[in-house]
Design a protein around this motif. Structure first.
Motif, PDB file in Angstrom:
ATOM      1  N   GLY A 483      55.212  37.128  88.587  1.00  0.00           N
ATOM      2  CA  GLY A 483      55.911  38.102  87.763  1.00  0.00           C
ATOM      3  C   GLY A 483      55.749  39.489  88.350  1.00  0.00           C
ATOM      4  O   GLY A 483      54.863  39.715  89.180  1.00  0.00           O
ATOM      5  N   SER A 484      56.615  40.380  87.935  1.00  0.00           N
ATOM      6  CA  SER A 484      56.519  41.747  88.429  1.00  0.00           C
ATOM      7  C   SER A 484      57.095  42.673  87.378  1.00  0.00           C
ATOM      8  O   SER A 484      58.006  42.296  86.641  1.00  0.00           O
ATOM      9  CB  SER A 484      57.296  41.845  89.740  1.00  0.00           C
ATOM     10  N   ARG A 492      53.310  46.544  88.907  1.00  0.00           N
ATOM     11  CA  ARG A 492      52.383  45.499  88.491  1.00  0.00           C
ATOM     12  C   ARG A 492      52.884  44.214  89.116  1.00  0.00           C
ATOM     13  O   ARG A 492      54.077  43.942  89.110  1.00  0.00           O
ATOM     14  CB  ARG A 492      52.410  45.387  86.972  1.00  0.00           C
ATOM     15  N   PHE A 493      51.968  43.439  89.693  1.00  0.00           N
ATOM     16  CA  PHE A 493      52.385  42.238  90.402  1.00  0.00           C
ATOM     17  C   PHE A 493      51.454  41.098  90.026  1.00  0.00           C
ATOM     18  O   PHE A 493      50.240  41.203  90.157  1.00  0.00           O
ATOM     19  CB  PHE A 493      52.331  42.514  91.909  1.00  0.00           C
ATOM     20  N   ASP A 494      52.008  40.004  89.525  1.00  0.00           N
ATOM     21  CA  ASP A 494      51.201  38.831  89.163  1.00  0.00           C
ATOM     22  C   ASP A 494      51.466  37.722  90.177  1.00  0.00           C
ATOM     23  O   ASP A 494      52.619  37.498  90.555  1.00  0.00           O
ATOM     24  CB  ASP A 494      51.591  38.316  87.774  1.00  0.00           C
ATOM     25  N   PHE A 495      50.419  37.059  90.591  1.00  0.00           N
ATOM     26  CA  PHE A 495      50.607  35.987  91.569  1.00  0.00           C
ATOM     27  C   PHE A 495      49.593  34.879  91.362  1.00  0.00           C
ATOM     28  O   PHE A 495      48.517  35.089  90.793  1.00  0.00           O
ATOM     29  CB  PHE A 495      50.521  36.541  92.995  1.00  0.00           C
ATOM     30  N   MET A 496      49.961  33.686  91.830  1.00  0.00           N
ATOM     31  CA  MET A 496      49.075  32.544  91.679  1.00  0.00           C
ATOM     32  C   MET A 496      47.967  32.612  92.713  1.00  0.00           C
ATOM     33  O   MET A 496      48.217  32.639  93.911  1.00  0.00           O
ATOM     34  CB  MET A 496      49.878  31.251  91.848  1.00  0.00           C
ATOM     35  N   PHE A 497      46.739  32.649  92.248  1.00  0.00           N
ATOM     36  CA  PHE A 497      45.582  32.657  93.138  1.00  0.00           C
ATOM     37  C   PHE A 497      44.382  32.464  92.228  1.00  0.00           C
ATOM     38  O   PHE A 497      44.318  33.045  91.150  1.00  0.00           O
ATOM     39  CB  PHE A 497      45.491  33.991  93.887  1.00  0.00           C
ATOM     40  N   ASN A 498      43.407  31.624  92.657  1.00  0.00           N
ATOM     41  CA  ASN A 498      42.435  31.261  91.635  1.00  0.00           C
ATOM     42  C   ASN A 498      41.061  31.906  91.727  1.00  0.00           C
ATOM     43  O   ASN A 498      40.087  31.377  91.229  1.00  0.00           O
ATOM     44  CB  ASN A 498      42.320  29.740  91.524  1.00  0.00           C
ATOM     45  N   ARG A 499      40.976  33.046  92.397  1.00  0.00           N
ATOM     46  CA  ARG A 499      39.702  33.755  92.327  1.00  0.00           C
ATOM     47  C   ARG A 499      39.934  35.255  92.471  1.00  0.00           C
ATOM     48  O   ARG A 499      41.028  35.693  92.836  1.00  0.00           O
ATOM     49  CB  ARG A 499      38.753  33.259  93.429  1.00  0.00           C
ATOM     50  N   LYS A 500      38.836  35.973  92.185  1.00  0.00           N
ATOM     51  CA  LYS A 500      38.902  37.429  92.337  1.00  0.00           C
ATOM     52  C   LYS A 500      38.988  37.779  93.822  1.00  0.00           C
ATOM     53  O   LYS A 500      38.389  37.103  94.651  1.00  0.00           O
ATOM     54  CB  LYS A 500      37.632  38.018  91.723  1.00  0.00           C
ATOM     55  N   LEU A 501      39.715  38.831  94.154  1.00  0.00           N
ATOM     56  CA  LEU A 501      39.755  39.260  95.552  1.00  0.00           C
ATOM     57  C   LEU A 501      38.498  40.071  95.862  1.00  0.00           C
ATOM     58  O   LEU A 501      37.954  40.745  94.990  1.00  0.00           O
ATOM     59  CB  LEU A 501      40.979  40.134  95.826  1.00  0.00           C
ATOM     60  N   LEU A 586      45.212  50.103  92.370  1.00  0.00           N
ATOM     61  CA  LEU A 586      44.378  50.704  91.324  1.00  0.00           C
ATOM     62  C   LEU A 586      43.429  49.669  90.725  1.00  0.00           C
ATOM     63  O   LEU A 586      42.308  49.984  90.337  1.00  0.00           O
ATOM     64  CB  LEU A 586      45.257  51.229  90.192  1.00  0.00           C
ATOM     65  N   LYS A 587      43.934  48.433  90.623  1.00  0.00           N
ATOM     66  CA  LYS A 587      43.194  47.448  89.865  1.00  0.00           C
ATOM     67  C   LYS A 587      43.574  46.049  90.320  1.00  0.00           C
ATOM     68  O   LYS A 587      44.741  45.785  90.621  1.00  0.00           O
ATOM     69  CB  LYS A 587      43.620  47.613  88.393  1.00  0.00           C
ATOM     70  N   ARG A 597      46.369  39.695  88.777  1.00  0.00           N
ATOM     71  CA  ARG A 597      47.287  40.809  88.529  1.00  0.00           C
ATOM     72  C   ARG A 597      46.830  42.031  89.318  1.00  0.00           C
ATOM     73  O   ARG A 597      45.651  42.386  89.277  1.00  0.00           O
ATOM     74  CB  ARG A 597      47.313  41.111  87.041  1.00  0.00           C
ATOM     75  N   ILE A 598      47.783  42.631  90.012  1.00  0.00           N
ATOM     76  CA  ILE A 598      47.459  43.863  90.761  1.00  0.00           C
ATOM     77  C   ILE A 598      48.308  44.998  90.219  1.00  0.00           C
ATOM     78  O   ILE A 598      49.513  44.829  89.986  1.00  0.00           O
ATOM     79  CB  ILE A 598      47.727  43.669  92.274  1.00  0.00           C
ATOM     80  N   LYS A 599      47.663  46.138  89.999  1.00  0.00           N
ATOM     81  CA  LYS A 599      48.416  47.342  89.657  1.00  0.00           C
ATOM     82  C   LYS A 599      48.240  48.321  90.812  1.00  0.00           C
ATOM     83  O   LYS A 599      47.124  48.501  91.299  1.00  0.00           O
ATOM     84  CB  LYS A 599      47.892  47.950  88.361  1.00  0.00           C
TER      85      LYS A 599
END
Ligand code: ATP
Ligand code: MG
Length: 603
Positions: A483-484, A492-501, A586-587, A597-599
């Protein structure tokens, strides 16, 4: 979603009771309840709003297995821009709730129609004499036969043949959503809403017959050659209107007389000192105000704020239309938030609505204040422009838009009231001219009260593509966009990934993007079919519907011809990555299970 309901058995069937009965009925028939999705589609850039319960299910209708099984049920909030013009009658709203049940390759026509009939006549006790149905007439050109099966099933359930009629493609055919895919006839069910005797025959032109639900029978698959073959997976999609059904059950032929509207109508009556139902034009205005304010509350609750593009523009348009109509019935300034108050009481089961109450009220007040500054002057200007003219020129319509904040649709509505036309073509070319000017102009030079940060939004669109590509480079190509969402301030960008970066990964991603910005990459656009786009390696939501032609944006190094990113997207984008200046995350956080989710910001 759990409904809070404390109704006792003998009470009338209210919204909550209807929804509960519906979900329980279908659960008892082996269906699993699925969520009521947001009004703003999460992974689909091709439409602005969720317009039916089916919408979030498109990937599963196409064959992807649904985690909750093959029989699904829910109620879904919907918003239909296409019905804005209809609002004002008794049965169409922009925001409404839809009951939905689905079979994904499980039961088909007979069972589906039987379920619908049993629910309506046994659970809701609607007399079958008041029901009628429409079926698909068939189409020689498409080589699709008449749907006599559906007719037979309705007839066997007790609907006489005179009350079952066959209509053509326009009315009783659905899909496919894209160029190819599942499609098929549908069969709609109608209710006689008048007190007068029930006619013997169904008549599509008699407005007392109101559609309450529709079973879409996806039995065909349209292939690339345009042929219709029997589908491997046959699906059922039922959609029924909550507002229309409760009106019927409560004995009204006007949805606005039910409890999902009355508190809002009463508030408008109190503030305007007008009586609902007394005068035709005023009643229409009251309905429009009630509808648009309710819808605005739900759109803002899903994180949209008024702006000049996409969902934000639709929101702005309906708020401003509500304000214009509130002036027609002498509602004093600054009343919108009071009209909105009852919405929170009616829908106390929507937690996201309750949580965002303060924000919603504030946004409504802000938009009202903004528009009130120019509305009076704009209306005066319109009066001047419409005097002795047959047509409002595109230039004048653009002046009303730019200087007084009149959405073009409002100017059209005002013109229609005066039996005038608006030169839409000229308006559009004026608008394009202006957009070109503001893109190249130094910041602020052309900014008017209405100007949105569209330049900034455009840049953030391109930044999103850079981010997507950089994520795939650093974390692997299993990273998939979910999603975006872009506001003028951030992406804001949502993506499939299963751990914290890790911190290093975040740094690396930022560095790559800043490098690409500084390399002065070009952004180019090509149009092609979705199949070509897929073949060319462009990223996109291929499980979703696309139109016949899509735009593919490529971010490319003009010297080395190396492609950094290629995606299907509706745009707009900058021409050169240098325009972004710089990029910062930012986050980075979890959005839901398996989704990060990345902002981020630019500039
Ligand atoms: P209509 O022809 O009356 O506009 P539709 O064919 O657009 O209805 P569908 O797309 O089949 O309706 O939607 C399923 C059901 O949702 C309808 O049977 C109706 O009960 C309800 N519905 C559709 N549009 C609206 C609306 N604008 N307001 C309220 N209910 C609606
Ligand atoms: Mg419709």
């Amino acid at each position: 979603m759990e409904l809070k309901t404390n109704l006792n058995k003998n009470q009338k069937i209210t919204r909550k009771k209807l929804i509960k009965k519906y979900i329980e009925f279908f659960k008892s028939k082996g269906h699993s309840e699925i969520q009521n999705s947001p009004l703003i589609p999460e992974n689909d850039a091709t439409v602005l709003f969720t317009t039916a319960g089916m919408h979030p299910l498109v990937p599963y209708l196409l064959g992807q297995p649904h985690p909750k099984g093959k029989r699904l049920v829910n109620f879904q909030k919907c918003f239909r821009t296409t019905d804005i013009e209809e609002v004002g009658d008794q049965i169409h709203h922009t925001f409404f709730e839809m009951l939905g049940n689905w079979s994904l390759g499980d039961y088909f026509k007979e069972q589906a129609i039987k379920f619908t009939f049993e629910f309506l006549t046994k659970e809701l006790k609607i007399p079958s004499e008041k029901l009628a149905a429409t079926c698909f007439k068939g189409d020689l050109k498409l080589n699709i036969p008449k749907d006599i099966e559906s007719e037979k099933i309705w007839n066997s359930l007790g609907i006489p043949k005179q009350k079952i009629i066959f209509l053509d493609k326009e009315d009783n055919w659905w899909g496919p959503a894209g160029n190819t895919g599942p499609c098929g006839p549908d069969t709609e069910i109608f209710y006689w809403t008048d007190k007068e005797n029930i006619p013997e025959k169904y008549d599509p032109n008699n407005k007392n017959w109101v559609e309450i639900g529709n079973n879409v029978l996806m039995q065909y698959y349209k292939n690339e050659k345009g042929e219709f073959n029997t589908a491997k997976q046959k699906n059922i999609d039922f959609g029924g209107g909550v507002e229309r059904t409760i009106a019927i059950l409560q004995g009204y032929n006007d949805n606005y007389l039910t409890e999902v509207w009355q508190p809002i109508i009463k508030q408008i009556e109190k503030i305007s000192r007008k009586t609902y139902g007394e005068n035709k034009e005023q009643t229409k205005s009251i309905r429009i105000i009630a509808d648009h304010i309710k819808a605005s509350c739900f759109i803002i609750a899903d994180n949209i704020t008024p702006s000049n593009s996409e969902q934000g523009y639709i929101l702005r348009r309906i708020i401003r239309r509500a304000i214009r109509h509130s002036k027609l019935i002498n509602i004093p300034n600054k009343s919108l938030s009071k009209i909105a108050e009852p919405v929170f009481e009616i829908y106390d089961d929507y937690t996201h609505l309750q949580k965002n109450k303060n924000k919603i009220i504030k946004e409504l007040e802000k938009e009202e204040e903004k528009f009130l500054q120019t509305l009076e002057k704009g209306l005066k200007e319109f009066k001047k422009l419409s005097k002795n003219n047959k047509e409002i020129s595109g230039k004048d319509a653009f002046l009303l838009y730019q200087s007084y904040g009149f959405p073009i649709e409002m100017t059209q509505e005002l013109a229609k009231e005066k039996k005038l036309k608006v030169n839409l073509k000229e308006f559009e070319s004026e608008q394009k001219k202006h957009q070109n000017i503001s893109r190249t102009a130094t910041k602020g030079k052309f900014s008017s009260g209405l100007a949105d940060n569209s330049e900034q939004t455009t840049k953030l669109h391109t930044a999103t593509h850079l981010l997507h590509a950089a994520l795939r480079e650093v974390l692997g190509t299993e990273v998939q966009q979910k999603g975006s969402n872009i506001t003028p301030e951030r992406l804001r960008f949502d993506f499939m990934f299963n751990r914290k970066l890790t911190e290093q990964e975040i740094k690396k991603i930022e560095n790559i993007i800043n490098e690409k910005i500084n390399e002065s990459l070009e952004v180019t656009k090509q149009e092609m079919s979705p199949e070509q786009a897929k073949k060319s390696g462009a990223l996109g939501f291929f499980e979703h519907k696309y139109g016949e032609i899509v735009s593919v944006y490529t971010i490319i190094n003009p010297k080395t011809k190396q492609v950094f990113s290629k995606e299907i997207c509706t745009g707009p984008h900058v021409k050169n990555t240098l325009e972004l200046k710089s990029f910062k995350i930012l986050k980075e956080e979890s959005s839901s299970a398996g989704i990060r989710r990345i902002k981020a910001i630019i500039g």
